[in-house]
Write a protein that holds these residues in place. Structure first.
Motif, PDB file in Angstrom:
ATOM      1  N   ILE A  13       0.835  -1.201   0.000  1.00 38.87           N
ATOM      2  CA  ILE A  13       0.000   0.000   0.000  1.00 38.87           C
ATOM      3  C   ILE A  13       0.870   1.251   0.000  1.00 38.87           C
ATOM      4  N   GLY A  14       1.848   1.294   0.897  1.00 42.06           N
ATOM      5  CA  GLY A  14       2.741   2.452   0.941  1.00 42.06           C
ATOM      6  C   GLY A  14       3.522   2.629  -0.344  1.00 42.06           C
ATOM      7  N   ASP A  15       3.981   1.510  -0.923  1.00 41.63           N
ATOM      8  CA  ASP A  15       4.727   1.592  -2.183  1.00 41.63           C
ATOM      9  C   ASP A  15       3.849   2.122  -3.310  1.00 41.63           C
ATOM     10  N   ALA A  16       2.583   1.682  -3.348  1.00 42.98           N
ATOM     11  CA  ALA A  16       1.676   2.134  -4.408  1.00 42.98           C
ATOM     12  C   ALA A  16       1.392   3.626  -4.289  1.00 42.98           C
ATOM     13  N   VAL A  17       1.199   4.106  -3.060  1.00 35.58           N
ATOM     14  CA  VAL A  17       0.929   5.535  -2.858  1.00 35.58           C
ATOM     15  C   VAL A  17       2.144   6.368  -3.249  1.00 35.58           C
ATOM     16  N   SER A  18       3.323   5.933  -2.843  1.00 35.37           N
ATOM     17  CA  SER A  18       4.543   6.675  -3.189  1.00 35.37           C
ATOM     18  C   SER A  18       4.743   6.730  -4.697  1.00 35.37           C
ATOM     19  N   ALA A  19       4.515   5.595  -5.362  1.00 34.16           N
ATOM     20  CA  ALA A  19       4.685   5.558  -6.815  1.00 34.16           C
ATOM     21  C   ALA A  19       3.662   6.449  -7.510  1.00 34.16           C
ATOM     22  N   ALA A  20       2.420   6.455  -7.017  1.00 31.67           N
ATOM     23  CA  ALA A  20       1.384   7.291  -7.634  1.00 31.67           C
ATOM     24  C   ALA A  20       1.704   8.774  -7.469  1.00 31.67           C
ATOM     25  N   LEU A  21       2.182   9.157  -6.304  1.00 32.51           N
ATOM     26  CA  LEU A  21       2.553  10.556  -6.083  1.00 32.51           C
ATOM     27  C   LEU A  21       3.734  10.956  -6.958  1.00 32.51           C
ATOM     28  N   ALA A  22       4.674  10.029  -7.137  1.00 32.87           N
ATOM     29  CA  ALA A  22       5.833  10.335  -7.986  1.00 32.87           C
ATOM     30  C   ALA A  22       5.406  10.513  -9.441  1.00 32.87           C
ATOM     31  N   ARG A  23       4.520   9.637  -9.918  1.00 30.50           N
ATOM     32  CA  ARG A  23       4.060   9.756 -11.306  1.00 30.50           C
ATOM     33  C   ARG A  23       3.244  11.027 -11.521  1.00 30.50           C
ATOM     34  N   ALA A  24       2.552  11.473 -10.462  1.00 29.51           N
ATOM     35  CA  ALA A  24       1.725  12.680 -10.580  1.00 29.51           C
ATOM     36  C   ALA A  24       2.493  13.941 -10.216  1.00 29.51           C
ATOM     37  N   ASP A  25       3.808  13.820 -10.032  1.00 30.66           N
ATOM     38  CA  ASP A  25       4.645  14.976  -9.672  1.00 30.66           C
ATOM     39  C   ASP A  25       4.125  15.681  -8.422  1.00 30.66           C
ATOM     40  N   GLY A  26       3.660  14.882  -7.457  1.00 29.25           N
ATOM     41  CA  GLY A  26       3.205  15.445  -6.197  1.00 29.25           C
ATOM     42  C   GLY A  26       1.785  15.960  -6.202  1.00 29.25           C
ATOM     43  N   ASP A  27       1.079  15.851  -7.312  1.00 27.53           N
ATOM     44  CA  ASP A  27      -0.316  16.299  -7.383  1.00 27.53           C
ATOM     45  C   ASP A  27      -1.181  15.299  -6.611  1.00 27.53           C
ATOM     46  N   VAL A  28      -1.656  15.717  -5.437  1.00 22.80           N
ATOM     47  CA  VAL A  28      -2.385  14.813  -4.551  1.00 22.80           C
ATOM     48  C   VAL A  28      -3.680  14.335  -5.194  1.00 22.80           C
ATOM     49  N   ASP A  29      -4.417  15.228  -5.813  1.00 22.07           N
ATOM     50  CA  ASP A  29      -5.694  14.848  -6.421  1.00 22.07           C
ATOM     51  C   ASP A  29      -5.489  13.855  -7.562  1.00 22.07           C
ATOM     52  N   ALA A  30      -4.484  14.102  -8.390  1.00 23.18           N
ATOM     53  CA  ALA A  30      -4.225  13.192  -9.511  1.00 23.18           C
ATOM     54  C   ALA A  30      -3.774  11.826  -9.006  1.00 23.18           C
ATOM     55  N   ALA A  31      -2.936  11.818  -7.974  1.00 25.17           N
ATOM     56  CA  ALA A  31      -2.482  10.541  -7.414  1.00 25.17           C
ATOM     57  C   ALA A  31      -3.643   9.772  -6.802  1.00 25.17           C
ATOM     58  N   ALA A  32      -4.524  10.480  -6.084  1.00 28.91           N
ATOM     59  CA  ALA A  32      -5.675   9.819  -5.466  1.00 28.91           C
ATOM     60  C   ALA A  32      -6.594   9.225  -6.523  1.00 28.91           C
ATOM     61  N   ALA A  33      -6.826   9.969  -7.608  1.00 29.76           N
ATOM     62  CA  ALA A  33      -7.687   9.459  -8.676  1.00 29.76           C
ATOM     63  C   ALA A  33      -7.088   8.214  -9.319  1.00 29.76           C
ATOM     64  N   ALA A  34      -5.779   8.214  -9.526  1.00 27.25           N
ATOM     65  CA  ALA A  34      -5.124   7.050 -10.129  1.00 27.25           C
ATOM     66  C   ALA A  34      -5.187   5.844  -9.201  1.00 27.25           C
ATOM     67  N   LEU A  35      -5.029   6.074  -7.908  1.00 27.81           N
ATOM     68  CA  LEU A  35      -5.073   4.966  -6.950  1.00 27.81           C
ATOM     69  C   LEU A  35      -6.465   4.357  -6.862  1.00 27.81           C
ATOM     70  N   LEU A  36      -7.495   5.183  -6.922  1.00 28.94           N
ATOM     71  CA  LEU A  36      -8.859   4.656  -6.851  1.00 28.94           C
ATOM     72  C   LEU A  36      -9.167   3.766  -8.052  1.00 28.94           C
ATOM     73  N   LYS A  37      -8.596   4.078  -9.206  1.00 27.56           N
ATOM     74  CA  LYS A  37      -8.840   3.269 -10.398  1.00 27.56           C
ATOM     75  C   LYS A  37      -8.204   1.888 -10.289  1.00 27.56           C
ATOM     76  N   ARG A  38      -7.120   1.784  -9.558  1.00 31.96           N
ATOM     77  CA  ARG A  38      -6.421   0.501  -9.457  1.00 31.96           C
ATOM     78  C   ARG A  38      -6.674  -0.183  -8.114  1.00 31.96           C
ATOM     79  N   ALA A  39      -7.701   0.255  -7.401  1.00 27.82           N
ATOM     80  CA  ALA A  39      -7.964  -0.296  -6.064  1.00 27.82           C
ATOM     81  C   ALA A  39      -8.261  -1.791  -6.119  1.00 27.82           C
ATOM     82  N   ILE A  40      -9.012  -2.249  -7.130  1.00 24.49           N
ATOM     83  CA  ILE A  40      -9.393  -3.666  -7.186  1.00 24.49           C
ATOM     84  C   ILE A  40      -8.186  -4.559  -7.478  1.00 24.49           C
TER      85      ILE A  40
END
Length: 514
Positions: free
Chosen positions: A198-225
């Motif tokens: 979980i921590g690794d996925a969040v860190s990777a999503a934030l890195a891909r979104a260049d720190g954009d919290v909203d974009a990272a959250a949206a990407a994580l919700l899509k891959r939740a399943i």
């Protein structure tokens, strides 16, 4: 490709399917090579739960079947015992061990001695030797030795205390490496062994979104399943039971139409107290935190459901049951454990609902008669099947709350809520088809809410409403009954409103918000 090449390819594709070993042998072959389902899945190009399905009776098709058959065939060759080694005879021809033993027995015949030598048995002169040792061939020729006087037998010492037996062991053969001894049973993975996916996925999503919290959250919700399924596979490594991802399902658990429902009643509550106490009262609407997350700890059937008929309930099994429910005479103060159901007669209920009814009919509560069980579809069950999965999600949730990490918090919530909602007939999760689990987990959440309502009632609070999985409205000193907070074992205030003759408007507002 020429026409003839196309025809050859077509004929090759339409040939007989590759043969697979029996179902019981597939898992044994994999474990004999000390390989996990995830390792085999990566090599073939499928998910670990798919491999688990093959080991439970499902059959792969097409090219995937050929790959799996190739793996199992190679695994069988590696685990088969080696043939007896051949020895080379003096003339250069090969001979097996049995022939060599026959030759060696022939070499053990007696050989005459040039001069007598002391017999190795009696010490008297012997004229022949066997395998290089002088001895008499006739036992009568050996003079019996003069028996020495029997020494005085000492008093036996007391027998020392026998140490406790060592743990039972079994021999596991490692191909090409002899044998090693390991304890019986399978090593259960400790909680600290589970990677922080979980921590690794969040860190990777934030890195891909260049720190954009909203974009990272949206990407994580899509891959939740898929991320939830990956976490499930990781937490099940070393588990005592393998998850059967695609078992046979009885008709009562199948949807009657594309948009319809199956025949299982989950007992979802939607209850409001018919009469309120006199006067004006403040009602506190409590929100039960992580209802579905807590409900992951429930008795789940491990394998394929089996049919049975009769009135007995086996607590070692779990599933769905056709019951005639008891009458409920406490609607004035407590919701019906079956929820809002108007139709009379038998109905299919889940394991948590049945256990709740049996519990309430026992001597501790005495609130109803026991239900009448007509038939059941059950399997051997355990309450800890998803426990490590649940704990991993709970720990990540707790850390996110303590650190104010809303991205991780929403991601974890999406993981467990979507995991539960898509494990039935869903196009969003093809890796797990367990509608029985989905019903049982949901019903466990409803059962947990009912028990909180009873606790409030038993502690002197007035229960006003019980809704869904996580909403409980009460009058009274609720903080003396429930701890307040955002943890899974805590509750938080969702709303406050007033009911009674002096607060009719507020009561209507509170009812509409509920």
């Amino acid at each position: 490709m020429s026409d003839f090449d196309a025809i050859d390819a077509l004929l090759a594709a339409s040939g007989p399917e590759a043969e697979l070993p029996p179902v019981a042998e597939r898992r044994a072959l994999r474990e004999a090579l000390h390989l996990s389902q995830a390792q085999v899945a990566r090599a073939i190009g499928v998910s670990p739960t798919t491999v688990g399905g093959w080991e439970s009776g499902r059959e792969p098709t097409g090219e995937i079947r050929d790959k799996y058959a190739y793996f199992l065939g190679a695994a069988r060759e590696r685990t088969e015992p080696e043939a007896e080694p051949e020895r080379e005879s003096s003339d250069g021809s090969a001979t097996d061990v049995a022939d060599a033993d026959a030759h060696s027995s022939a070499d053990s015949e007696a050989v005459p001695l040039a001069r007598p030598e002391p017999c190795v048995l009696c010490g008297r002169p012997a004229t022949e030797q066997v395998e290089g040792f002088p001895q008499h061939l006739d036992p009568a020729q050996c003079a019996p030795a003069t028996p020495a006087p029997e020494p005085t037998r000492p008093t036996p010492a007391p027998e020392p205390t026998r140490p406790a037996p060592a743990p039972a062991t079994r021999t596991v053969r490692t191909p090409g490496r002899g044998e090693r001894i390991v304890p019986v049973g399978r090593r259960v993975q400790a909680a600290s062994d589970v990677p922080d996916l979980i921590g690794d996925a969040v860190s990777a999503a934030l890195a891909r979104a260049d720190g954009d919290v909203d974009a990272a959250a949206a990407a994580l919700l899509k891959r939740a399943i898929p991320d939830a399924m990956a976490l499930l596979d990781e937490t099940r490594k070393g588990g005592r039971y393998d998850i059967v991802a695609h078992p046979w399902i009885p008709d009562v658990l199948r949807k009657q139409s594309a948009k319809g429902a199956d025949q299982v009643w989950e007992g979802r509550p939607k209850w409001a107290r018919p009469e309120l106490p006199e006067g004006a009262h403040e009602v506190i609407a409590l929100d039960i935190n992580g209802a579905y997350l807590s409900a992951l700890k429930t008795h789940l059937p491990i394998g394929q459901l089996e049919h049975s008929a009769g009135f007995d309930h086996d607590r070692r099994r779990a599933g769905v049951h056709l019951v005639t429910p008891p009458e409920w005479h406490h609607d004035a103060v407590l919701p019906n454990p079956l929820g809002n159901r108007d139709e009379p007669g038998p109905l299919w209920v889940t394991e948590p609902t049945l256990r709740l009814l049996l519990r309430l009919s026992g001597p501790k509560y005495g609130l109803c008669d026991p239900p009448e069980i007509h038939e059941s579809y059950t399997s051997g069950a355990t309450e800890g099947l998803l426990e490590k999965f649940r704990v991993a999600l709970k720990d990540a949730r707790d850390r996110a709350i303590s650190e104010g990490d809303e991205v991780t918090l929403e991601y974890v919530k999406a993981m467990y809520s979507k995991f539960v909602s898509t494990m039935g007939e869903s196009n969003y999760n093809r890796e797990l088809y367990r509608p029985d689990w989905m019903h049982l987990i949901r019903s466990q959440a409803f059962t947990n809410l009912w028990m909180k309502a009873f606790k409030a009632y038993d502690e002197g609070l007035t229960v006003v409403r019980a809704m869904g999985t996580d909403e409980l409205h009460v009058i009274g000193d609720w903080q003396s009954v429930f701890p307040e907070g955002r943890g899974v074992a805590e509750v938080k205030v969702k709303d406050r409103y007033t009911v009674g003759r002096d607060g009719a408007a507020q009561a209507e507002q509170g009812a509409s918000s509920a």
